[in-house]
Motif scaffolding. Sequence first.
Motif, short mmCIF file in Angstrom:
data_model
loop_
_atom_site.label_atom_id
_atom_site.label_comp_id
_atom_site.label_asym_id
_atom_site.label_seq_id
_atom_site.Cartn_x
_atom_site.Cartn_y
_atom_site.Cartn_z
N VAL A 161 1.02 -1.41 0.04
CA VAL A 161 -0.04 -0.12 0.06
C VAL A 161 0.79 1.38 0.00
N GLY A 162 2.09 1.25 0.38
CA GLY A 162 3.11 2.24 0.34
C GLY A 162 3.20 2.88 1.89
N GLU A 163 4.45 2.67 2.36
CA GLU A 163 4.79 3.18 3.72
C GLU A 163 4.50 4.43 3.98
N HIS A 164 4.65 5.21 2.82
CA HIS A 164 4.48 6.77 3.09
C HIS A 164 3.19 7.14 3.36
N ARG A 165 2.07 6.05 3.05
CA ARG A 165 0.56 6.47 3.70
C ARG A 165 0.35 6.09 5.02
N LEU A 166 1.28 5.49 5.72
CA LEU A 166 0.73 5.08 6.98
C LEU A 166 0.72 6.23 7.75
N ALA A 167 -0.48 6.56 8.37
CA ALA A 167 -0.80 7.77 9.38
C ALA A 167 0.51 7.62 10.50
N PRO A 168 1.24 8.67 10.70
CA PRO A 168 2.25 8.68 11.88
C PRO A 168 1.54 8.71 13.19
N ASP A 169 1.82 7.81 14.30
CA ASP A 169 1.45 7.79 15.50
C ASP A 169 -0.07 7.35 15.61
N ALA A 170 -0.65 6.93 14.57
CA ALA A 170 -1.86 6.00 14.83
C ALA A 170 -1.76 4.68 15.18
N PRO A 171 -2.92 4.32 16.14
CA PRO A 171 -2.92 2.88 16.51
C PRO A 171 -2.75 1.88 15.53
N GLU A 172 -2.46 0.69 15.87
CA GLU A 172 -2.45 -0.65 15.13
C GLU A 172 -3.64 -1.18 15.47
N TYR A 173 -4.10 -1.20 16.62
CA TYR A 173 -5.38 -1.93 17.28
C TYR A 173 -6.17 -1.02 18.05
N PRO A 174 -7.40 -1.40 17.96
CA PRO A 174 -8.53 -0.73 18.55
C PRO A 174 -8.19 -0.63 20.08
N SER A 175 -8.43 0.28 20.78
CA SER A 175 -8.49 0.58 21.99
C SER A 175 -9.93 0.69 22.79
N ALA A 176 -10.07 -0.15 23.93
CA ALA A 176 -11.40 -0.18 24.58
C ALA A 176 -11.71 1.43 25.06
N GLY A 177 -10.66 1.91 25.48
CA GLY A 177 -10.86 3.33 25.84
C GLY A 177 -11.40 3.97 24.96
N ALA A 178 -11.05 4.13 23.67
CA ALA A 178 -11.48 4.82 22.57
C ALA A 178 -13.09 4.34 22.13
N LEU A 179 -13.16 3.21 22.22
CA LEU A 179 -14.26 2.61 22.04
C LEU A 179 -15.43 2.71 23.24
N ALA A 180 -15.00 2.99 24.33
CA ALA A 180 -15.85 3.39 25.17
C ALA A 180 -16.17 4.97 25.20
N ALA A 181 -15.26 5.77 24.76
CA ALA A 181 -15.41 7.27 24.82
C ALA A 181 -16.21 7.75 23.46
N LEU A 182 -16.22 6.80 22.42
CA LEU A 182 -17.11 7.07 21.27
C LEU A 182 -18.47 6.74 21.74
N ALA A 183 -18.69 5.22 22.39
CA ALA A 183 -19.98 5.18 22.54
C ALA A 183 -20.75 5.97 23.61
N ALA A 184 -19.79 6.38 24.50
CA ALA A 184 -20.41 7.63 25.61
C ALA A 184 -20.86 8.87 24.90
N GLU A 185 -20.11 9.34 23.79
CA GLU A 185 -20.48 10.38 22.93
C GLU A 185 -21.56 10.21 22.56
N ARG A 186 -21.84 9.10 21.60
CA ARG A 186 -23.07 8.71 21.06
C ARG A 186 -24.20 8.63 21.99
#
Length: 223
Positions: A161-186
Amino acid sequence: MLVLAFDTATPAVTAALHDGDRVLAESTTIDARRHGELLVPSIREVLREAGAALGDVTAIVAGAGPGPYTGLRVGLMTAQALAATAGAPAYGVCTLDALAYAAGLSEPFVVATDARRKEVFWAEYADARTRVTEPAVDHPGDLPAGPPLVGAGARMYAAIVGEHRLAPDAPEYPSAGALAALAAERLAATGGADGDAVLTSPRPIYLRRPDAREPGPPKKVTA
């Protein structure tokens, strides 16, 4: 509001507790073969760390995939069982959405997780909160050209896919903290009174048949 969230759709076994304002506790272990062994102890740990009991939880959220059949079922069945025990509603959130939310990008991008068989599960986003395509499964070379890429599915096929396209500092795996925050927001968008208006039930997002197959009839043996 007290949201218990967890995800087992990727090699990350992750659980978190969120009070509507912040993550109170979170646990993540990367182990693709021990979802069933690790999830419940992780849930117990985040409840203990936050000083909460299961009966205090007001919503249970599980990552709904897409993901491999066995790991995905562990999280979703656990969500249904805990919901029945706690008397709290259970919801499902697309695992790719949790990864997108954690990435925090404000520009268009693509999230990709490993689908095995040299394929990736993916979806396209306008920003961290807005998915613009349905989840799909394809070969890495078939991902949309151009936008930055987030997730382990993109990183493991960087040569394609091209290493230059990888977003810097982006997570590789989902975080339950982000999942919970998104659900709480919704949930907060409806005052927490009608979660069904903004969240789905905890049903798996399957994009292909499981690897396991029922055995066929025995072959006939002729003299």
